[in-house]
Design a protein around this motif. Sequence first.
Motif: not given
Length: 183
Positions: A101-105
């Motif tokens: 999910s980190l890429w969504k930042i």
Amino acid sequence: MTQPARTIMDNLRSQDRTVQNEAYYTILEQTDQNVDWAYEIWDELVQDLSHADNHSRSIAAQILCNLAKSDPEGRIFDDFAALMEVTKDKRFVTARHCLQSLWKIGMAGQPQKELVMKGLAERYRNCIEEKNSTLIRFDIIQGLWNLYQYEPDETIKQLAQDLIDREEDVKYRKKYAGVWKKK
């Protein structure tokens, strides 16, 4: 806290997994867009990153990543290190959900994108001795691909290529490179 936000947080903490999952999917759907109530639940989510229950840690990490686009104060910069710690969670499934999910930042703006790229690159370089390093590296390359699909930026592509090139095992280098050959 508004009643809808309180209800969501209460339902996320429910012992009934059906109620908890319904709240989880609802909030992920809502936070695909910018929301004006992010800060009503932000601090509780940050606290949940170290919750005793790994399911709660996973949910908190994923929601915080989604909320980055609703963060005009830039709180994500202060809380990014805690999210990176969740990518090293003792329960690998929890770590993986956060990592994926980190890429969504990075969707929140250029400074956030740079933060994510730096964090993912460091995680890639430092995970080699971990039990599931090849899956961690795959998820990082996939996350960079996802970010690139959102915003085609050659620096993202170059970073991914540099990381792939660091892989000494030809089998895994090909696997990681395959992510970027999808389309």
